[in-house]
Design a protein around this motif. Structure first.
Motif, PDB file in Angstrom:
ATOM      1  N   SER A 130      17.519  32.710  -5.825  1.00  0.00           N
ATOM      2  CA  SER A 130      18.186  32.299  -4.755  1.00  0.00           C
ATOM      3  C   SER A 130      18.322  31.064  -4.069  1.00  0.00           C
ATOM      4  CB  SER A 130      20.270  33.188  -4.424  1.00  0.00           C
ATOM      5  OG  SER A 130      20.828  32.839  -3.953  1.00  0.00           O
ATOM      6  N   ILE A 160      24.804  29.488  -1.037  1.00  0.00           N
ATOM      7  CA  ILE A 160      25.826  29.806  -1.670  1.00  0.00           C
ATOM      8  C   ILE A 160      26.722  30.639  -1.434  1.00  0.00           C
ATOM      9  CG2 ILE A 160      23.784  31.040  -2.405  1.00  0.00           C
ATOM     10  CD1 ILE A 160      24.677  31.381  -5.353  1.00  0.00           C
ATOM     11  N   ASP A 164      29.372  33.521  -5.395  1.00  0.00           N
ATOM     12  CA  ASP A 164      28.848  33.282  -6.281  1.00  0.00           C
ATOM     13  C   ASP A 164      27.444  33.509  -6.362  1.00  0.00           C
ATOM     14  OD1 ASP A 164      30.936  31.188  -7.294  1.00  0.00           O
ATOM     15  OD2 ASP A 164      29.940  29.650  -5.771  1.00  0.00           O
ATOM     16  N   ALA A 185      22.072  28.347  -6.936  1.00  0.00           N
ATOM     17  CA  ALA A 185      22.873  27.569  -5.586  1.00  0.00           C
ATOM     18  C   ALA A 185      24.592  27.411  -5.109  1.00  0.00           C
ATOM     19  CB  ALA A 185      21.632  26.354  -5.354  1.00  0.00           C
ATOM     20  N   GLY A 186      24.381  27.042  -4.074  1.00  0.00           N
ATOM     21  CA  GLY A 186      25.245  25.785  -3.660  1.00  0.00           C
ATOM     22  C   GLY A 186      25.894  24.811  -4.485  1.00  0.00           C
ATOM     23  N   LEU A 235      24.668  26.030  -9.968  1.00  0.00           N
ATOM     24  CA  LEU A 235      25.202  25.792  -9.127  1.00  0.00           C
ATOM     25  C   LEU A 235      27.786  26.291  -9.124  1.00  0.00           C
ATOM     26  CD1 LEU A 235      25.420  21.929  -9.227  1.00  0.00           C
ATOM     27  CD2 LEU A 235      24.003  24.309  -8.198  1.00  0.00           C
ATOM     28  N   GLY A 236      26.949  27.357  -8.127  1.00  0.00           N
ATOM     29  CA  GLY A 236      27.992  28.478  -7.610  1.00  0.00           C
ATOM     30  C   GLY A 236      29.642  26.899  -7.537  1.00  0.00           C
TER      31      GLY A 236
END
Length: 252
Positions: A130, A160, A164, A185-186, A235-236
Protein backbone atom coordinates in the motif's frame (compact mmCIF):
# COMPACT_ATOMS: atom_id res chain seq x y z
CA UNK A 1 -14.63 -18.41 7.43
CA UNK A 2 -12.48 -18.06 10.55
CA UNK A 3 -10.09 -15.11 10.15
CA UNK A 4 -7.37 -14.19 12.62
CA UNK A 5 -6.15 -10.60 12.35
CA UNK A 6 -2.74 -10.02 13.89
CA UNK A 7 -2.61 -6.38 14.96
CA UNK A 8 -6.37 -6.54 14.85
CA UNK A 9 -7.01 -3.66 17.23
CA UNK A 10 -5.14 -1.02 15.20
CA UNK A 11 -6.36 1.44 12.57
CA UNK A 12 -6.60 -1.02 9.68
CA UNK A 13 -7.27 -4.11 11.78
CA UNK A 14 -10.37 -2.61 13.37
CA UNK A 15 -11.78 -1.66 9.97
CA UNK A 16 -10.98 -5.05 8.42
CA UNK A 17 -12.64 -6.84 11.35
CA UNK A 18 -15.79 -4.75 10.93
CA UNK A 19 -16.01 -5.50 7.20
CA UNK A 20 -15.48 -9.24 7.63
CA UNK A 21 -17.98 -9.51 10.46
CA UNK A 22 -20.60 -7.74 8.34
CA UNK A 23 -19.94 -10.40 5.71
CA UNK A 24 -20.62 -13.12 8.29
CA UNK A 25 -17.08 -14.28 9.02
CA UNK A 26 -15.76 -15.42 12.40
CA UNK A 27 -13.04 -12.88 13.27
CA UNK A 28 -10.44 -12.88 16.03
CA UNK A 29 -8.71 -9.53 16.59
CA UNK A 30 -5.38 -10.65 18.02
CA UNK A 31 -2.83 -8.39 19.68
CA UNK A 32 -0.58 -8.38 22.75
CA UNK A 33 -3.46 -6.72 24.61
CA UNK A 34 -5.62 -9.79 23.91
CA UNK A 35 -2.87 -12.23 24.91
CA UNK A 36 -1.42 -12.93 21.45
CA UNK A 37 2.18 -11.84 20.98
CA UNK A 38 3.90 -12.72 17.72
CA UNK A 39 7.25 -11.49 19.00
CA UNK A 40 7.34 -13.96 21.89
CA UNK A 41 4.98 -16.55 20.41
CA UNK A 42 2.63 -16.25 23.39
CA UNK A 43 -0.93 -17.30 22.57
CA UNK A 44 -0.26 -17.98 18.88
CA UNK A 45 -1.05 -21.69 18.90
CA UNK A 46 -4.45 -21.25 20.52
CA UNK A 47 -5.31 -18.20 18.41
CA UNK A 48 -4.62 -19.98 15.12
CA UNK A 49 -6.56 -23.13 15.88
CA UNK A 50 -9.12 -23.55 13.10
CA UNK A 51 -8.00 -20.40 11.27
CA UNK A 52 -8.63 -20.40 7.52
CA UNK A 53 -6.74 -17.18 6.90
CA UNK A 54 -4.33 -15.05 8.94
CA UNK A 55 -4.04 -11.34 8.18
CA UNK A 56 -0.79 -9.85 9.46
CA UNK A 57 -1.12 -6.15 10.30
CA UNK A 58 1.38 -6.16 13.16
CA UNK A 59 3.63 -3.15 13.58
CA UNK A 60 6.90 -2.64 15.37
CA UNK A 61 6.54 -0.86 18.73
CA UNK A 62 9.81 0.96 17.99
CA UNK A 63 10.80 2.87 14.86
CA UNK A 64 14.53 2.57 15.51
CA UNK A 65 15.87 0.83 12.36
CA UNK A 66 17.52 -2.17 14.00
CA UNK A 67 14.50 -2.70 16.26
CA UNK A 68 12.13 -2.57 13.28
CA UNK A 69 14.21 -5.11 11.38
CA UNK A 70 14.43 -7.43 14.37
CA UNK A 71 10.70 -7.15 15.04
CA UNK A 72 9.56 -8.05 11.54
CA UNK A 73 12.04 -10.90 11.17
CA UNK A 74 11.13 -12.48 14.52
CA UNK A 75 7.42 -11.72 14.49
CA UNK A 76 6.87 -12.99 10.96
CA UNK A 77 9.00 -16.09 11.48
CA UNK A 78 7.04 -17.01 14.62
CA UNK A 79 3.75 -16.40 12.87
CA UNK A 80 4.59 -18.47 9.79
CA UNK A 81 5.88 -21.31 11.98
CA UNK A 82 2.63 -21.30 13.98
CA UNK A 83 0.56 -21.18 10.79
CA UNK A 84 2.33 -24.22 9.39
CA UNK A 85 1.73 -26.11 12.62
CA UNK A 86 -1.97 -25.18 12.46
CA UNK A 87 -2.14 -25.90 8.70
CA UNK A 88 -3.46 -22.41 7.96
CA UNK A 89 -4.08 -22.26 4.18
CA UNK A 90 -3.65 -18.52 3.56
CA UNK A 91 -1.41 -15.77 4.94
CA UNK A 92 -2.16 -12.14 4.03
CA UNK A 93 0.47 -9.50 4.80
CA UNK A 94 0.14 -5.73 4.47
CA UNK A 95 3.33 -4.09 3.23
CA UNK A 96 4.37 -0.80 1.62
CA UNK A 97 4.82 0.34 -1.98
CA UNK A 98 8.41 1.10 -2.89
CA UNK A 99 10.20 -0.40 0.11
CA UNK A 100 13.18 -1.34 -2.05
CA UNK A 101 13.44 2.14 -3.58
CA UNK A 102 14.07 4.29 -0.48
CA UNK A 103 17.32 3.09 1.12
CA UNK A 104 17.46 5.99 3.57
CA UNK A 105 14.17 5.05 5.22
CA UNK A 106 14.97 3.12 8.40
CA UNK A 107 11.57 1.40 8.51
CA UNK A 108 11.52 -0.07 5.03
CA UNK A 109 14.27 -2.74 5.43
CA UNK A 110 12.09 -4.36 8.08
CA UNK A 111 9.23 -4.67 5.59
CA UNK A 112 11.62 -6.09 2.98
CA UNK A 113 12.64 -8.72 5.54
CA UNK A 114 9.02 -9.44 6.39
CA UNK A 115 8.14 -10.07 2.77
CA UNK A 116 11.15 -12.37 2.35
CA UNK A 117 10.09 -14.51 5.32
CA UNK A 118 6.54 -14.76 3.97
CA UNK A 119 7.69 -15.75 0.49
CA UNK A 120 10.05 -18.42 1.81
CA UNK A 121 7.77 -19.63 4.60
CA UNK A 122 5.82 -22.35 2.81
CA UNK A 123 2.34 -20.99 3.62
CA UNK A 124 0.28 -19.84 0.60
CA UNK A 125 0.24 -16.06 0.74
CA UNK A 126 -0.92 -12.74 -0.62
CA UNK A 127 1.17 -9.63 -0.04
CA UNK A 128 -0.59 -6.28 -0.37
CA UNK A 129 1.69 -3.29 -0.85
CA UNK A 130 0.00 0.00 0.00
CA UNK A 131 0.95 3.62 -0.44
CA UNK A 132 0.92 5.90 2.60
CA UNK A 133 -2.40 6.35 4.41
CA UNK A 134 -4.15 9.70 4.19
CA UNK A 135 -4.61 9.51 7.95
CA UNK A 136 -0.85 10.01 8.40
CA UNK A 137 -0.58 13.28 6.49
CA UNK A 138 -0.72 15.36 9.67
CA UNK A 139 2.19 13.37 11.06
CA UNK A 140 4.19 13.88 7.87
CA UNK A 141 3.54 17.60 8.13
CA UNK A 142 4.59 17.75 11.78
CA UNK A 143 7.80 15.89 11.01
CA UNK A 144 8.65 18.32 8.22
CA UNK A 145 7.86 21.50 10.15
CA UNK A 146 10.45 24.10 11.08
CA UNK A 147 8.74 26.94 12.91
CA UNK A 148 5.78 27.86 10.71
CA UNK A 149 7.30 26.36 7.57
CA UNK A 150 6.74 22.87 6.21
CA UNK A 151 9.53 21.66 3.91
CA UNK A 152 7.82 19.32 1.48
CA UNK A 153 9.17 17.29 -1.42
CA UNK A 154 7.78 17.79 -4.94
CA UNK A 155 8.17 14.04 -5.51
CA UNK A 156 5.20 11.91 -6.53
CA UNK A 157 2.75 10.92 -3.81
CA UNK A 158 -0.45 8.85 -4.00
CA UNK A 159 -1.98 8.47 -0.53
CA UNK A 160 -4.85 6.09 0.16
CA UNK A 161 -7.67 6.23 2.71
CA UNK A 162 -7.60 3.65 5.49
CA UNK A 163 -11.15 2.61 4.56
CA UNK A 164 -9.94 1.70 1.08
CA UNK A 165 -6.96 -0.20 2.49
CA UNK A 166 -9.27 -2.18 4.74
CA UNK A 167 -11.57 -3.00 1.84
CA UNK A 168 -8.69 -4.32 -0.27
CA UNK A 169 -7.26 -6.33 2.63
CA UNK A 170 -10.68 -7.85 3.33
CA UNK A 171 -11.08 -8.74 -0.32
CA UNK A 172 -7.71 -10.50 -0.34
CA UNK A 173 -8.48 -12.33 2.89
CA UNK A 174 -11.64 -13.86 1.41
CA UNK A 175 -10.03 -14.75 -1.93
CA UNK A 176 -7.64 -17.53 -2.90
CA UNK A 177 -3.96 -16.90 -2.12
CA UNK A 178 -2.02 -15.36 -5.00
CA UNK A 179 1.45 -16.45 -3.94
CA UNK A 180 2.30 -13.00 -5.21
CA UNK A 181 2.00 -9.29 -4.57
CA UNK A 182 -0.64 -6.70 -5.42
CA UNK A 183 -0.28 -2.95 -5.01
CA UNK A 184 -2.92 -0.49 -3.88
CA UNK A 185 -2.98 3.31 -3.94
CA UNK A 186 -5.25 6.31 -3.81
CA UNK A 187 -6.95 7.62 -6.96
CA UNK A 188 -4.87 10.83 -7.12
CA UNK A 189 -1.17 11.16 -7.85
CA UNK A 190 0.55 14.53 -7.60
CA UNK A 191 3.49 16.16 -5.77
CA UNK A 192 3.66 15.47 -2.05
CA UNK A 193 3.94 19.23 -1.49
CA UNK A 194 0.52 19.73 -3.14
CA UNK A 195 -1.16 17.19 -0.87
CA UNK A 196 0.36 18.68 2.26
CA UNK A 197 -0.52 22.24 1.26
CA UNK A 198 -4.09 21.14 0.57
CA UNK A 199 -4.32 19.46 3.95
CA UNK A 200 -3.11 22.57 5.74
CA UNK A 201 -5.66 24.69 3.88
CA UNK A 202 -8.49 22.28 4.65
CA UNK A 203 -7.63 22.25 8.36
CA UNK A 204 -7.15 26.04 8.49
CA UNK A 205 -3.56 25.53 9.60
CA UNK A 206 -1.44 28.70 9.28
CA UNK A 207 1.76 26.85 8.46
CA UNK A 208 3.19 27.39 4.97
CA UNK A 209 4.52 24.73 2.62
CA UNK A 210 7.86 25.37 0.95
CA UNK A 211 8.68 23.08 -1.96
CA UNK A 212 12.09 21.61 -1.21
CA UNK A 213 13.72 18.98 -3.42
CA UNK A 214 16.03 18.09 -0.52
CA UNK A 215 13.20 17.51 1.93
CA UNK A 216 13.28 14.03 3.41
CA UNK A 217 10.45 11.59 3.93
CA UNK A 218 11.44 9.60 7.01
CA UNK A 219 15.08 9.77 5.95
CA UNK A 220 14.75 9.38 2.18
CA UNK A 221 14.51 11.74 -0.74
CA UNK A 222 11.30 11.41 -2.76
CA UNK A 223 11.43 11.24 -6.55
CA UNK A 224 8.82 10.41 -9.17
CA UNK A 225 9.03 6.67 -8.50
CA UNK A 226 10.00 6.04 -4.89
CA UNK A 227 6.58 6.05 -3.18
CA UNK A 228 4.08 5.27 -5.94
CA UNK A 229 3.19 2.11 -7.90
CA UNK A 230 5.22 1.68 -11.07
CA UNK A 231 2.93 -0.93 -12.61
CA UNK A 232 -0.70 -2.06 -12.30
CA UNK A 233 -2.36 -1.14 -9.01
CA UNK A 234 -5.80 -1.25 -7.49
CA UNK A 235 -7.01 2.29 -6.80
CA UNK A 236 -9.17 3.34 -3.88
CA UNK A 237 -12.41 5.25 -4.31
CA UNK A 238 -11.71 8.09 -1.85
CA UNK A 239 -9.88 11.13 -3.15
CA UNK A 240 -8.47 13.46 -0.50
CA UNK A 241 -11.41 15.91 -0.57
CA UNK A 242 -13.96 13.12 -0.18
CA UNK A 243 -11.94 11.49 2.59
CA UNK A 244 -11.52 14.76 4.45
CA UNK A 245 -15.22 15.62 4.15
CA UNK A 246 -16.22 12.19 5.44
CA UNK A 247 -13.74 12.46 8.30
CA UNK A 248 -15.04 15.90 9.26
CA UNK A 249 -18.65 14.71 9.21
CA UNK A 250 -17.79 11.69 11.37
CA UNK A 251 -16.13 13.91 13.95
CA UNK A 252 -19.08 16.32 14.12
Amino acid sequence: MRVVIIGGTGLIGTKVAAILRREGHDVLQASPATGVNTLTGEGLSDALTGAEVVVDLANSPSFEPSAVLSFFEQSTSNLIKAEKAATVPHHVALSIVGIERSPGNGYFPGKVAQEAVVKAGGVPYTIIRSTQFMEFMSGIIDGATDGQTVHASPGAFQPIAADDVAAFVSEAATSAPLNGTIEIAGPEKKPMSDFLAGYLAATHDARTVVVDKEARYFGSLVDEQSLVPLGPAKLGKFDVKTWFRQRTQSAA
